[in-house]
Motif scaffolding. Sequence first.
Motif, PDB file in Angstrom:
ATOM      1  N   TYR A  93     -31.926  72.182 108.807  1.00  0.00           N
ATOM      2  CA  TYR A  93     -31.294  71.531 109.968  1.00  0.00           C
ATOM      3  C   TYR A  93     -32.184  70.439 110.536  1.00  0.00           C
ATOM      4  N   GLN A  94     -33.469  70.735 110.701  1.00  0.00           N
ATOM      5  CA  GLN A  94     -34.369  69.784 111.339  1.00  0.00           C
ATOM      6  C   GLN A  94     -34.550  68.526 110.490  1.00  0.00           C
ATOM      7  N   ARG A  95     -34.645  68.686 109.162  1.00  0.00           N
ATOM      8  CA  ARG A  95     -34.781  67.507 108.309  1.00  0.00           C
ATOM      9  C   ARG A  95     -33.549  66.615 108.392  1.00  0.00           C
ATOM     10  N   LEU A  96     -32.372  67.230 108.309  1.00  0.00           N
ATOM     11  CA  LEU A  96     -31.132  66.450 108.382  1.00  0.00           C
ATOM     12  C   LEU A  96     -30.999  65.750 109.736  1.00  0.00           C
ATOM     13  N   LEU A  97     -31.391  66.429 110.797  1.00  0.00           N
ATOM     14  CA  LEU A  97     -31.330  65.843 112.134  1.00  0.00           C
ATOM     15  C   LEU A  97     -32.317  64.686 112.264  1.00  0.00           C
ATOM     16  N   TYR A  98     -33.563  64.897 111.845  1.00  0.00           N
ATOM     17  CA  TYR A  98     -34.583  63.856 111.986  1.00  0.00           C
ATOM     18  C   TYR A  98     -34.264  62.643 111.131  1.00  0.00           C
ATOM     19  N   GLU A  99     -33.670  62.840 109.963  1.00  0.00           N
ATOM     20  CA  GLU A  99     -33.269  61.699 109.149  1.00  0.00           C
ATOM     21  C   GLU A  99     -32.267  60.834 109.893  1.00  0.00           C
ATOM     22  N   ARG A 100     -31.337  61.462 110.578  1.00  0.00           N
ATOM     23  CA  ARG A 100     -30.353  60.714 111.348  1.00  0.00           C
ATOM     24  C   ARG A 100     -31.007  60.016 112.536  1.00  0.00           C
ATOM     25  N   LEU A 101     -31.900  60.709 113.229  1.00  0.00           N
ATOM     26  CA  LEU A 101     -32.560  60.117 114.389  1.00  0.00           C
ATOM     27  C   LEU A 101     -33.479  58.968 113.975  1.00  0.00           C
ATOM     28  N   ALA A 102     -34.135  59.111 112.831  1.00  0.00           N
ATOM     29  CA  ALA A 102     -35.055  58.077 112.366  1.00  0.00           C
ATOM     30  C   ALA A 102     -34.327  56.801 111.970  1.00  0.00           C
ATOM     31  N   SER A 103     -33.080  56.916 111.572  1.00  0.00           N
ATOM     32  CA  SER A 103     -32.324  55.748 111.130  1.00  0.00           C
ATOM     33  C   SER A 103     -31.714  54.965 112.287  1.00  0.00           C
ATOM     34  N   GLY A 104     -31.807  55.504 113.513  1.00  0.00           N
ATOM     35  CA  GLY A 104     -31.258  54.820 114.678  1.00  0.00           C
ATOM     36  C   GLY A 104     -32.337  54.135 115.486  1.00  0.00           C
ATOM     37  N   ASP A 105     -31.982  53.754 116.706  1.00  0.00           N
ATOM     38  CA  ASP A 105     -32.944  53.082 117.580  1.00  0.00           C
ATOM     39  C   ASP A 105     -33.066  53.793 118.922  1.00  0.00           C
ATOM     40  N   GLY A 106     -32.746  55.096 118.930  1.00  0.00           N
ATOM     41  CA  GLY A 106     -32.816  55.870 120.162  1.00  0.00           C
ATOM     42  C   GLY A 106     -34.239  56.256 120.519  1.00  0.00           C
ATOM     43  N   PRO A 107     -34.407  57.032 121.583  1.00  0.00           N
ATOM     44  CA  PRO A 107     -35.739  57.391 122.076  1.00  0.00           C
ATOM     45  C   PRO A 107     -36.526  58.303 121.136  1.00  0.00           C
ATOM     46  N   PHE A 108     -35.847  58.920 120.154  1.00  0.00           N
ATOM     47  CA  PHE A 108     -36.534  59.839 119.251  1.00  0.00           C
ATOM     48  C   PHE A 108     -36.766  59.242 117.863  1.00  0.00           C
ATOM     49  N   ALA A 109     -36.409  57.989 117.679  1.00  0.00           N
ATOM     50  CA  ALA A 109     -36.497  57.370 116.354  1.00  0.00           C
ATOM     51  C   ALA A 109     -37.928  57.358 115.828  1.00  0.00           C
ATOM     52  N   GLU A 110     -38.870  56.999 116.667  1.00  0.00           N
ATOM     53  CA  GLU A 110     -40.262  56.900 116.222  1.00  0.00           C
ATOM     54  C   GLU A 110     -40.820  58.269 115.856  1.00  0.00           C
ATOM     55  N   LEU A 111     -40.591  59.255 116.712  1.00  0.00           N
ATOM     56  CA  LEU A 111     -41.042  60.614 116.420  1.00  0.00           C
ATOM     57  C   LEU A 111     -40.420  61.128 115.134  1.00  0.00           C
ATOM     58  N   ALA A 112     -39.112  60.950 115.002  1.00  0.00           N
ATOM     59  CA  ALA A 112     -38.399  61.459 113.837  1.00  0.00           C
ATOM     60  C   ALA A 112     -38.905  60.811 112.557  1.00  0.00           C
ATOM     61  N   ALA A 113     -39.172  59.506 112.598  1.00  0.00           N
ATOM     62  CA  ALA A 113     -39.657  58.802 111.415  1.00  0.00           C
ATOM     63  C   ALA A 113     -41.000  59.352 110.962  1.00  0.00           C
ATOM     64  N   LYS A 114     -41.850  59.720 111.902  1.00  0.00           N
ATOM     65  CA  LYS A 114     -43.162  60.269 111.562  1.00  0.00           C
ATOM     66  C   LYS A 114     -43.062  61.723 111.108  1.00  0.00           C
TER      67      LYS A 114
END
Length: 233
Positions: A93-114
């Motif tokens: 779940y967390q990987r699928l969620l972070y992949e989606r967050l990393a591909s956007g420009d929201g407040p969690f994009a930077e964290l998710a990408a790392k």
Amino acid sequence: MTAALALGDDALVLSHRLGEWAGHAPVLEEEVALANIALDLLGQARVLLSLVGDEDELAYLREERAFRNVQLVEQPNGDFAHTITRQLYFSTYQRLLYERLASGDGPFAELAAKAVKEVAYHQDHAEHWTLRLGDGTEESRARMQRATDALWRFTGELFEPVEGIDIDWTALDGDWLESVSAVLERATLTPPAGPRSGAWAAGAGRQGVHTEPFGRMLAEMQHLHRSHPGASW
């Protein structure tokens, strides 16, 4: 931020649960692996909780009903099969969620990408052990099947929309189910048929309603800080 608190609490609580394996893991190599995963999650928790307020106060001074983690991550370690199943469900779940967050420009994009690379390792580790135990001895397979069945009812809550995270939660649920089911089948395990949402499923952690083991875990986690308020190292 509601979303930062929810994601931060997920990571914090699971980190503590995995840390409980220190000195108790079945082999030394696995003790190191679980400790490293716990530290990865703790690092995520610190970043996320710092977006909300003081990370130490949020971790050690909140009452049980103020935590917003899903009930899955607070479940006791049980045997090793139980821990691996919990990790498989959550890290997928967390990987699928972070992949989606990393591909956007929201407040969690930077964290998710790392974090997405380390979360991918968490998932790979869980998948490896699921296959090894599920397709292993009769005893290991039986333990894995019991664990997959027991924790299944906690997975529906993972996909309840969280305020501040703008993604397609239904699609996330579908991708998770496809990924997890494929791993279970490869491990010669039967994907559970029980409910993942609704009246017979668990899940109100996002609203601050937690299971009985969480209270005991929280008391242990907060004991030192509450016993010595204001102390510094």
